[in-house]
Scaffold this active site. Structure first.
Site, PDB file in Angstrom:
ATOM      1  N   PHE A 134      -4.520   3.339  14.345  1.00  0.00           N
ATOM      2  CA  PHE A 134      -4.821   4.311  13.287  1.00  0.00           C
ATOM      3  C   PHE A 134      -5.970   3.775  12.441  1.00  0.00           C
ATOM      4  O   PHE A 134      -6.110   2.566  12.278  1.00  0.00           O
ATOM      5  CB  PHE A 134      -3.596   4.560  12.395  1.00  0.00           C
ATOM      6  CG  PHE A 134      -2.728   5.660  12.912  1.00  0.00           C
ATOM      7  CD1 PHE A 134      -1.902   5.446  14.000  1.00  0.00           C
ATOM      8  CD2 PHE A 134      -2.751   6.920  12.335  1.00  0.00           C
ATOM      9  CE1 PHE A 134      -1.104   6.457  14.503  1.00  0.00           C
ATOM     10  CE2 PHE A 134      -1.959   7.949  12.826  1.00  0.00           C
ATOM     11  CZ  PHE A 134      -1.134   7.710  13.914  1.00  0.00           C
ATOM     12  N   LYS A 190     -11.394  -3.436  18.273  1.00  0.00           N
ATOM     13  CA  LYS A 190     -10.000  -3.830  18.541  1.00  0.00           C
ATOM     14  C   LYS A 190      -9.690  -3.762  20.033  1.00  0.00           C
ATOM     15  O   LYS A 190      -8.699  -4.325  20.490  1.00  0.00           O
ATOM     16  CB  LYS A 190      -9.033  -2.938  17.761  1.00  0.00           C
ATOM     17  CG  LYS A 190      -9.183  -3.134  16.255  1.00  0.00           C
ATOM     18  CD  LYS A 190      -8.011  -2.562  15.504  1.00  0.00           C
ATOM     19  CE  LYS A 190      -8.281  -2.542  14.019  1.00  0.00           C
ATOM     20  NZ  LYS A 190      -7.393  -3.409  13.267  1.00  0.00           N
ATOM     21  N   ASP A 195      -4.189  -6.524   5.312  1.00  0.00           N
ATOM     22  CA  ASP A 195      -5.230  -7.352   5.943  1.00  0.00           C
ATOM     23  C   ASP A 195      -5.229  -8.762   5.371  1.00  0.00           C
ATOM     24  O   ASP A 195      -5.852  -9.668   5.929  1.00  0.00           O
ATOM     25  CB  ASP A 195      -6.609  -6.709   5.741  1.00  0.00           C
ATOM     26  CG  ASP A 195      -6.698  -5.396   6.513  1.00  0.00           C
ATOM     27  OD1 ASP A 195      -6.102  -5.322   7.608  1.00  0.00           O
ATOM     28  OD2 ASP A 195      -7.332  -4.454   6.011  1.00  0.00           O
ATOM     29  N   ASN A 208       0.845  -1.198   0.000  1.00  0.00           N
ATOM     30  CA  ASN A 208       0.000   0.000   0.000  1.00  0.00           C
ATOM     31  C   ASN A 208       0.882   1.251   0.000  1.00  0.00           C
ATOM     32  O   ASN A 208       2.099   1.147  -0.044  1.00  0.00           O
ATOM     33  CB  ASN A 208      -0.943  -0.022   1.211  1.00  0.00           C
ATOM     34  CG  ASN A 208      -0.170  -0.128   2.507  1.00  0.00           C
ATOM     35  OD1 ASN A 208       0.562   0.786   2.866  1.00  0.00           O
ATOM     36  ND2 ASN A 208      -0.290  -1.262   3.196  1.00  0.00           N
ATOM     37  N   LYS A 232       9.074 -16.861 -10.513  1.00  0.00           N
ATOM     38  CA  LYS A 232       8.265 -15.806 -11.143  1.00  0.00           C
ATOM     39  C   LYS A 232       7.124 -16.425 -11.966  1.00  0.00           C
ATOM     40  O   LYS A 232       7.380 -17.336 -12.771  1.00  0.00           O
ATOM     41  CB  LYS A 232       9.169 -14.954 -12.036  1.00  0.00           C
ATOM     42  CG  LYS A 232       8.472 -13.749 -12.582  1.00  0.00           C
ATOM     43  CD  LYS A 232       9.411 -12.914 -13.426  1.00  0.00           C
ATOM     44  CE  LYS A 232       8.632 -11.852 -14.160  1.00  0.00           C
ATOM     45  NZ  LYS A 232       9.446 -11.166 -15.144  1.00  0.00           N
TER      46      LYS A 232
HETATM   47  O1  C5P Z   1      -8.632  -2.919  10.637  1.00  0.00           O
HETATM   48  P1  C5P Z   1      -7.685  -1.927  10.033  1.00  0.00           P
HETATM   49  O2  C5P Z   1      -6.580  -2.544   9.255  1.00  0.00           O
HETATM   50  O3  C5P Z   1      -8.348  -0.821   9.280  1.00  0.00           O
HETATM   51  O4  C5P Z   1      -7.052  -1.215  11.334  1.00  0.00           O
HETATM   52  C1  C5P Z   1      -6.019  -0.292  11.269  1.00  0.00           C
HETATM   53  C2  C5P Z   1      -5.221  -0.313  12.559  1.00  0.00           C
HETATM   54  O5  C5P Z   1      -4.957  -1.666  12.944  1.00  0.00           O
HETATM   55  C3  C5P Z   1      -3.879   0.322  12.403  1.00  0.00           C
HETATM   56  O6  C5P Z   1      -3.510   0.847  13.655  1.00  0.00           O
HETATM   57  C4  C5P Z   1      -2.978  -0.848  12.018  1.00  0.00           C
HETATM   58  O7  C5P Z   1      -1.621  -0.621  12.344  1.00  0.00           O
HETATM   59  C5  C5P Z   1      -3.572  -1.965  12.843  1.00  0.00           C
HETATM   60  N1  C5P Z   1      -3.475  -3.295  12.208  1.00  0.00           N
HETATM   61  C6  C5P Z   1      -2.686  -4.279  12.789  1.00  0.00           C
HETATM   62  N2  C5P Z   1      -2.618  -5.530  12.229  1.00  0.00           N
HETATM   63  C7  C5P Z   1      -3.280  -5.837  11.118  1.00  0.00           C
HETATM   64  C8  C5P Z   1      -4.094  -4.840  10.502  1.00  0.00           C
HETATM   65  C9  C5P Z   1      -4.153  -3.587  11.061  1.00  0.00           C
HETATM   66  O8  C5P Z   1      -2.054  -3.996  13.818  1.00  0.00           O
HETATM   67  N3  C5P Z   1      -3.190  -7.033  10.587  1.00  0.00           N
END
Ligand code: C5P
Length: 397
Positions: free
Chosen positions: A323, A341, A279, A210, A289
């Site tokens: 965040f 969370k 995610d 990203n 490759k």
């Molecule tokens: O659920 P989402 O990805 O939108 O949440 C964002 C927050 O969760 C951010 O603080 C990110 O660093 C954290 N996060 C995490 N582990 C993941 C996905 C997101 O710690 N696998």
């Protein structure tokens, strides 16, 4: 790192004979690492030239509230936002009176009103004027409002009098500005910060990732270091330089980042999950490759483990700040994230606009906890980082 490294100081020079010392003050601030911009009042310009201040500060001197060209490049509001601190040295009796009355009668007084950063003033005037009730009452009012006064020295004055009113030495003035930033609010605290983007391999050449640059996380790290914390960084893919002094651990994928966080989370006081963690990861990344073909290619993805959520469930969890980078239903999504969370606060940023958030040097965020939300207007990530750490300190420590 010096006490004013990366700090932006607006130096206001007002009408006192001591204004001739202002170029030296600029140099002493620069010695401590500051970038300086000067505002010269009409009175100040009677004692020192714009050219001397421009040559030493290496920036155009700002001297007029009504200058259309200056307003286009950096007007009084931008100047106020730009500054990490405002220093008025020398501060004349008239400038002190303007500040006390909350006037916006010239550029300097307007910038003071428009800024939310610390203000320091170094009075300099005839000893009788300095001792007068008018000046002393005004200074007392300014101190009550949180303005820091750098006391004048005692000695022979340009007018021939002997007494208190001489401008403090330039080195002392710069030192006091520097000390103000050497905060020890987080002294002895340990902070773990994840930052940057994770990379999920598809094959040895391609990956999923990203736009996160790591700039916001690094600004938070800087603010924590400034406040005296011991910082550990878990660093994904970034495009910014790394804050020293900090412990640095590199983690490319979401899985590696998860492991690195869990290995280092014990004894941490604060966890800031600033990384844009993927995610999903690729279910079966290929060892070689993938060859191009005309067939539709399907890549299977599996969800990654949520680092923040799992840290929030640890028996002795640190203060957890997450965040939320959102493009729609911003507040609602961020509030859901806060609950789901189980963290202490979520920092919401709108990443739908190109000039804010990802990659950009600026951001605008909302700090949301279980009791309230605080809007932090558009500003540099450095300044927002300091504000966020200040809020965390006030609310949770
Ligand atoms: O659920 P989402 O990805 O939108 O949440 C964002 C927050 O969760 C951010 O603080 C990110 O660093 C954290 N996060 C995490 N582990 C993941 C996905 C997101 O710690 N696998």
């Amino acid at each position: 790192m010096s006490s004013l490294t990366n700090k932006r100081i607006v130096l206001g020079v007002s009408g006192s004979i001591a204004a001739y010392k202002a170029p030296d003050i600029v140099r002493r601030l620069q010695d401590l690492g500051a970038e300086v911009r000067v505002i010269l009042t009409q009175g100040g310009a009677q004692f020192i030239t714009e050219l001397s201040l421009q040559a030493t500060s290496k920036n155009k001197v700002h001297d007029n509230l009504w200058d259309k060209e200056a307003e286009l490049s950096m007007g009084h509001i931008e100047l106020a936002k730009w500054a990490d601190a405002l220093l008025i040295a020398p501060a004349s009796a008239n400038t002190i009176a303007n500040l006390t009355a909350g006037k916006a009668c010239d550029l300097l007084s307007s910038v003071v009103l428009a800024s939310d950063c610390p203000v320091l003033i170094a009075p300099a005037m005839n000893q009788q004027m300095y001792a007068s009730n008018g000046v002393q009452d005004n200074l007392a009012t300014l101190v009550q409002r949180g303005i820091q006064v750098i006391d004048p020295a005692h000695g022979a004055q340009a007018c021939g009098d002997i007494g208190e009113g001489r401008l403090a030495e330039s080195t002392e003035i710069a030192k006091q500005v520097g000390s103000m930033f050497l905060s020890t609010k987080l002294s002895g605290k340990k902070v773990l910060i994840t930052l940057g983007a994770t990379i999920e391999a598809i094959d040895p050449v391609r990956y999923l990732s990203n736009h996160s640059s790591g700039k916001m996380g690094m600004a938070l790290a800087d603010a924590c270091i400034e406040a005296g914390a011991q910082v550990t960084l878990i660093i994904g893919n970034i495009s910014t330089s790394i804050s020293e002094p900090s412990k640095q651990i590199y983690a490319s994928s979401a899985k590696q980042m998860y492991q690195s966080v869990m290995e280092n989370i014990k004894d941490q006081d604060i966890f800031i999950a600033c990384a844009a963690v993927s995610d999903y990861s690729v279910k079966n990344p290929k060892n070689h490759k993938i060859k191009k073909s005309n067939q539709v290619l399907t890549i299977e993805l599996t969800p990654t483990k949520d680092i923040l959520k799992d840290v929030c469930q640890l028996p002795q969890k640190p203060i957890c700040i997450g965040f939320a980078a959102e493009t729609q239903n911003l507040l609602e999504n961020a509030q859901n994230k806060l609950k789901n969370k189980g963290c202490d606060a979520i920092i919401l940023n709108d990443v739908s606009s190109a000039d804010l958030g990802f990659k950009s040097d600026e951001n605008a965020v909302v700090f949301i906890d279980h009791k309230s939300s605080i809007k932090l207007a558009k500003n540099s990530k450095q300044k927002l980082g300091r504000k966020i750490i200040e809020i965390i300190n006030k609310k949770f420590l």
